[in-house]
Design a protein around this motif. Structure first.
Motif, PDB file in Angstrom:
ATOM      1  N   LEU A  55     -16.996  77.726  -6.394  1.00 13.48           N
ATOM      2  CA  LEU A  55     -17.383  78.188  -5.056  1.00 13.48           C
ATOM      3  C   LEU A  55     -16.308  79.159  -4.594  1.00 13.48           C
ATOM      4  O   LEU A  55     -15.164  78.754  -4.386  1.00 13.48           O
ATOM      5  N   SER A  56     -16.673  80.428  -4.471  1.00 12.12           N
ATOM      6  CA  SER A  56     -15.632  81.413  -4.195  1.00 12.12           C
ATOM      7  C   SER A  56     -16.003  82.448  -3.148  1.00 12.12           C
ATOM      8  O   SER A  56     -15.291  83.419  -2.949  1.00 12.12           O
ATOM      9  N   GLY A  57     -17.132  82.269  -2.471  1.00  8.28           N
ATOM     10  CA  GLY A  57     -17.554  83.238  -1.476  1.00  8.28           C
ATOM     11  C   GLY A  57     -17.377  82.734  -0.052  1.00  8.28           C
ATOM     12  O   GLY A  57     -17.209  81.546   0.190  1.00  8.28           O
ATOM     13  N   LEU A  58     -17.418  83.678   0.887  1.00  5.69           N
ATOM     14  CA  LEU A  58     -17.356  83.324   2.299  1.00  5.69           C
ATOM     15  C   LEU A  58     -18.250  84.259   3.089  1.00  5.69           C
ATOM     16  O   LEU A  58     -18.380  85.438   2.754  1.00  5.69           O
ATOM     17  N   SER A  59     -18.869  83.738   4.133  1.00  2.00           N
ATOM     18  CA  SER A  59     -19.791  84.535   4.934  1.00  2.00           C
ATOM     19  C   SER A  59     -19.653  84.171   6.406  1.00  2.00           C
ATOM     20  O   SER A  59     -19.482  83.005   6.745  1.00  2.00           O
ATOM     21  N   ILE A  60     -19.695  85.172   7.270  1.00  2.00           N
ATOM     22  CA  ILE A  60     -19.638  84.918   8.711  1.00  2.00           C
ATOM     23  C   ILE A  60     -21.050  84.869   9.284  1.00  2.00           C
ATOM     24  O   ILE A  60     -21.963  85.529   8.788  1.00  2.00           O
ATOM     25  N   GLY A  61     -21.214  84.072  10.326  1.00  2.00           N
ATOM     26  CA  GLY A  61     -22.502  83.952  10.980  1.00  2.00           C
ATOM     27  C   GLY A  61     -22.364  84.165  12.472  1.00  2.00           C
ATOM     28  O   GLY A  61     -21.401  83.698  13.084  1.00  2.00           O
ATOM     29  N   GLY A  62     -23.286  84.885  13.056  1.00  2.00           N
ATOM     30  CA  GLY A  62     -23.235  85.137  14.491  1.00  2.00           C
ATOM     31  C   GLY A  62     -24.266  86.161  14.891  1.00  2.00           C
ATOM     32  O   GLY A  62     -25.368  86.201  14.335  1.00  2.00           O
ATOM     33  N   ARG A  63     -23.900  87.026  15.825  1.00  2.00           N
ATOM     34  CA  ARG A  63     -24.849  88.004  16.341  1.00  2.00           C
ATOM     35  C   ARG A  63     -24.152  89.344  16.552  1.00  2.00           C
ATOM     36  O   ARG A  63     -23.084  89.414  17.155  1.00  2.00           O
ATOM     37  N   THR A  64     -24.750  90.405  16.043  1.00  2.00           N
ATOM     38  CA  THR A  64     -24.206  91.743  16.249  1.00  2.00           C
ATOM     39  C   THR A  64     -24.465  92.178  17.690  1.00  2.00           C
ATOM     40  O   THR A  64     -25.598  92.161  18.160  1.00  2.00           O
ATOM     41  N   LYS A  65     -23.386  92.565  18.373  1.00  2.00           N
ATOM     42  CA  LYS A  65     -23.499  92.932  19.788  1.00  2.00           C
ATOM     43  C   LYS A  65     -23.489  94.443  19.997  1.00  2.00           C
ATOM     44  O   LYS A  65     -24.089  94.949  20.935  1.00  2.00           O
ATOM     45  N   ASP A  66     -22.793  95.159  19.123  1.00  2.00           N
ATOM     46  CA  ASP A  66     -22.704  96.612  19.274  1.00  2.00           C
ATOM     47  C   ASP A  66     -22.510  97.235  17.889  1.00  2.00           C
ATOM     48  O   ASP A  66     -21.675  96.760  17.105  1.00  2.00           O
ATOM     49  N   PHE A  67     -23.280  98.261  17.585  1.00  2.00           N
ATOM     50  CA  PHE A  67     -23.164  98.896  16.271  1.00  2.00           C
ATOM     51  C   PHE A  67     -23.714 100.317  16.318  1.00  2.00           C
ATOM     52  O   PHE A  67     -24.461 100.696  17.229  1.00  2.00           O
ATOM     53  N   ASP A  68     -23.325 101.093  15.324  1.00  2.00           N
ATOM     54  CA  ASP A  68     -23.885 102.422  15.098  1.00  2.00           C
ATOM     55  C   ASP A  68     -24.633 102.395  13.775  1.00  2.00           C
ATOM     56  O   ASP A  68     -24.194 101.737  12.825  1.00  2.00           O
TER      57      ASP A  68
ATOM     58  N   GLU B 269     -19.815  81.127  13.417  1.00  2.00           N
ATOM     59  CA  GLU B 269     -19.352  80.254  12.332  1.00  2.00           C
ATOM     60  C   GLU B 269     -18.920  81.073  11.131  1.00  2.00           C
ATOM     61  O   GLU B 269     -19.274  82.238  10.990  1.00  2.00           O
ATOM     62  N   VAL B 270     -18.138  80.432  10.258  1.00  2.00           N
ATOM     63  CA  VAL B 270     -17.716  81.022   8.999  1.00  2.00           C
ATOM     64  C   VAL B 270     -17.963  79.988   7.909  1.00  2.00           C
ATOM     65  O   VAL B 270     -17.509  78.851   8.017  1.00  2.00           O
ATOM     66  N   SER B 271     -18.704  80.368   6.867  1.00  2.00           N
ATOM     67  CA  SER B 271     -19.142  79.411   5.849  1.00  2.00           C
ATOM     68  C   SER B 271     -18.715  79.795   4.438  1.00  2.00           C
ATOM     69  O   SER B 271     -18.859  80.959   4.049  1.00  2.00           O
ATOM     70  N   PRO B 272     -18.226  78.841   3.647  1.00  2.00           N
ATOM     71  CA  PRO B 272     -18.117  79.061   2.207  1.00  2.00           C
ATOM     72  C   PRO B 272     -19.539  79.181   1.646  1.00  2.00           C
ATOM     73  O   PRO B 272     -20.421  78.408   2.018  1.00  2.00           O
ATOM     74  N   VAL B 273     -19.762  80.166   0.761  1.00  2.00           N
ATOM     75  CA  VAL B 273     -21.085  80.367   0.182  1.00  2.00           C
ATOM     76  C   VAL B 273     -20.975  80.594  -1.322  1.00  2.00           C
ATOM     77  O   VAL B 273     -19.940  81.011  -1.830  1.00  2.00           O
ATOM     78  N   THR B 274     -22.066  80.344  -2.009  1.00  2.00           N
ATOM     79  CA  THR B 274     -22.091  80.503  -3.462  1.00  2.00           C
ATOM     80  C   THR B 274     -22.259  81.960  -3.874  1.00  2.00           C
ATOM     81  O   THR B 274     -21.588  82.446  -4.786  1.00  2.00           O
ATOM     82  N   PHE B 275     -23.162  82.672  -3.199  1.00  2.00           N
ATOM     83  CA  PHE B 275     -23.453  84.053  -3.552  1.00  2.00           C
ATOM     84  C   PHE B 275     -23.185  84.983  -2.372  1.00  2.00           C
ATOM     85  O   PHE B 275     -24.069  85.230  -1.558  1.00  2.00           O
ATOM     86  N   PRO B 276     -21.982  85.507  -2.274  1.00  2.00           N
ATOM     87  CA  PRO B 276     -21.685  86.427  -1.174  1.00  2.00           C
ATOM     88  C   PRO B 276     -22.322  87.791  -1.406  1.00  2.00           C
ATOM     89  O   PRO B 276     -22.424  88.261  -2.538  1.00  2.00           O
ATOM     90  N   MET B 277     -22.764  88.419  -0.324  1.00  2.00           N
ATOM     91  CA  MET B 277     -23.340  89.750  -0.441  1.00  2.00           C
ATOM     92  C   MET B 277     -22.276  90.761  -0.866  1.00  2.00           C
ATOM     93  O   MET B 277     -22.551  91.714  -1.582  1.00  2.00           O
ATOM     94  N   ASN B 278     -21.046  90.512  -0.401  1.00  2.00           N
ATOM     95  CA  ASN B 278     -19.944  91.390  -0.764  1.00  2.00           C
ATOM     96  C   ASN B 278     -19.203  90.779  -1.945  1.00  2.00           C
ATOM     97  O   ASN B 278     -18.689  89.671  -1.855  1.00  2.00           O
ATOM     98  N   ASP B 279     -19.129  91.505  -3.051  1.00  2.00           N
ATOM     99  CA  ASP B 279     -18.523  90.958  -4.253  1.00  2.00           C
ATOM    100  C   ASP B 279     -17.023  90.716  -4.096  1.00  2.00           C
ATOM    101  O   ASP B 279     -16.424  89.985  -4.887  1.00  2.00           O
ATOM    102  N   LEU B 280     -16.413  91.320  -3.068  1.00  2.00           N
ATOM    103  CA  LEU B 280     -14.994  91.089  -2.808  1.00  2.00           C
ATOM    104  C   LEU B 280     -14.757  89.781  -2.077  1.00  2.00           C
ATOM    105  O   LEU B 280     -13.616  89.347  -1.923  1.00  2.00           O
ATOM    106  N   ALA B 281     -15.831  89.152  -1.626  1.00  2.00           N
ATOM    107  CA  ALA B 281     -15.709  87.899  -0.881  1.00  2.00           C
ATOM    108  C   ALA B 281     -15.518  86.741  -1.847  1.00  2.00           C
ATOM    109  O   ALA B 281     -16.410  85.942  -2.079  1.00  2.00           O
ATOM    110  N   ARG B 282     -14.331  86.662  -2.410  1.00  2.00           N
ATOM    111  CA  ARG B 282     -14.036  85.676  -3.446  1.00  2.00           C
ATOM    112  C   ARG B 282     -12.755  84.915  -3.152  1.00  2.00           C
ATOM    113  O   ARG B 282     -11.869  85.412  -2.477  1.00  2.00           O
ATOM    114  N   VAL B 283     -12.683  83.716  -3.693  1.00  2.00           N
ATOM    115  CA  VAL B 283     -11.464  82.928  -3.610  1.00  2.00           C
ATOM    116  C   VAL B 283     -10.464  83.488  -4.614  1.00  2.00           C
ATOM    117  O   VAL B 283     -10.775  83.608  -5.799  1.00  2.00           O
ATOM    118  N   ALA B 284      -9.277  83.833  -4.133  1.00  2.00           N
ATOM    119  CA  ALA B 284      -8.273  84.409  -5.021  1.00  2.00           C
ATOM    120  C   ALA B 284      -7.535  83.340  -5.803  1.00  2.00           C
ATOM    121  O   ALA B 284      -7.290  83.468  -6.988  1.00  2.00           O
TER     122      ALA B 284
END
Length: 210
Positions: free
Chosen positions: A106-119, A136-151
């Motif tokens: 298990l080496s991924g992480l993902s944030i959860g919430g709501r986008t308030k302002d963006f371009d 919230e912030v969750s450990p995840v199995t398959f992160p969308m960003n491949d850099l989201a890994r446990v070092a």
């Protein structure tokens, strides 16, 4: 509607007590969903957390009914979102999360919430997030960003030199370099004080090398 973003994450350390510190969302990095998070995106969420004394949740795979620990501190740095947390080691899911992180399963992480302002750039398809309500912030199995890994995952009993202990005190304990050195010096003094006469000479020789 709640949204999740898989972000770059680096665990600096995970101890056998379940405590860990690392970098959460890395600013300026484009993930596989074409999202980029800008510095300051979490500022309002962190301010609200500090005022209320309630940190965003630490969940298992974004499941609201499965908290696995607690975040103790979150800070925006020039690099990104620095987070310090602790897994609930006496719970089944918390202990499982630790074991999976330690073995690299298990080496991924993902944030959860709501986008308030963006371009949004219609030509490139990239969404630049300027403000994000962090729930919230969750450990995840398959992160969308491949850099989201446990070092790395390291237990306390794996420390092999004074520098690694000092780094742990600085990262997980939040101590400055000076304070970490002071703690180590104090420990050495206590060991020498409590040593038996037969041990004193040997321990003193060892301590002189530290």
């Amino acid at each position: 509607m709640n949204q999740t973003i898989d972000t770059s994450f680096e665990f600096k350390d995970v101890t056998d007590t379940g405590s860990f510190v690392g970098m959460g969302s890395v600013f300026g990095n484009i993930d596989q969903g074409d999202d980029v998070v800008l510095p300051g995106a979490f500022a309002n969420s962190l301010q609200m957390a500090q005022k209320s004394g309630r940190m965003p949740a630490m969940l298992w795979q974004h499941r609201p009914g499965e908290p696995i620990g607690a975040w103790q501190a979150m800070t925006e740095t020039p690099k990104g979102l620095e987070v310090t947390g602790r897994l609930a080691m006496k719970t089944q899911r918390g202990a499982e999360t630790y074991e999976l992180m330690k073995m690299g399963a298990l080496s991924g992480l993902s944030i959860g919430g709501r986008t308030k302002d963006f371009d949004y750039n219609a030509k490139s398809g990239i969404r630049t997030i300027k403000a994000y309500a962090l729930f919230e912030v969750s450990p995840v199995t398959f992160p969308m960003n491949d850099l989201a890994r446990v070092a790395s995952v390291k237990s306390i009993d794996e420390f092999d030199d004074v520098t690694s202990v000092e780094n742990y005190l600085r990262d997980a304990g939040g101590l400055s370099r000076r304070d970490a050195k002071t703690v180590i010096s104090s420990i050495k003094a206590l060991v020498l004080r409590d040593a038996s006469p037969d041990q004193s000479a040997e321990l003193a020789a060892i301590a002189s090398l530290l």
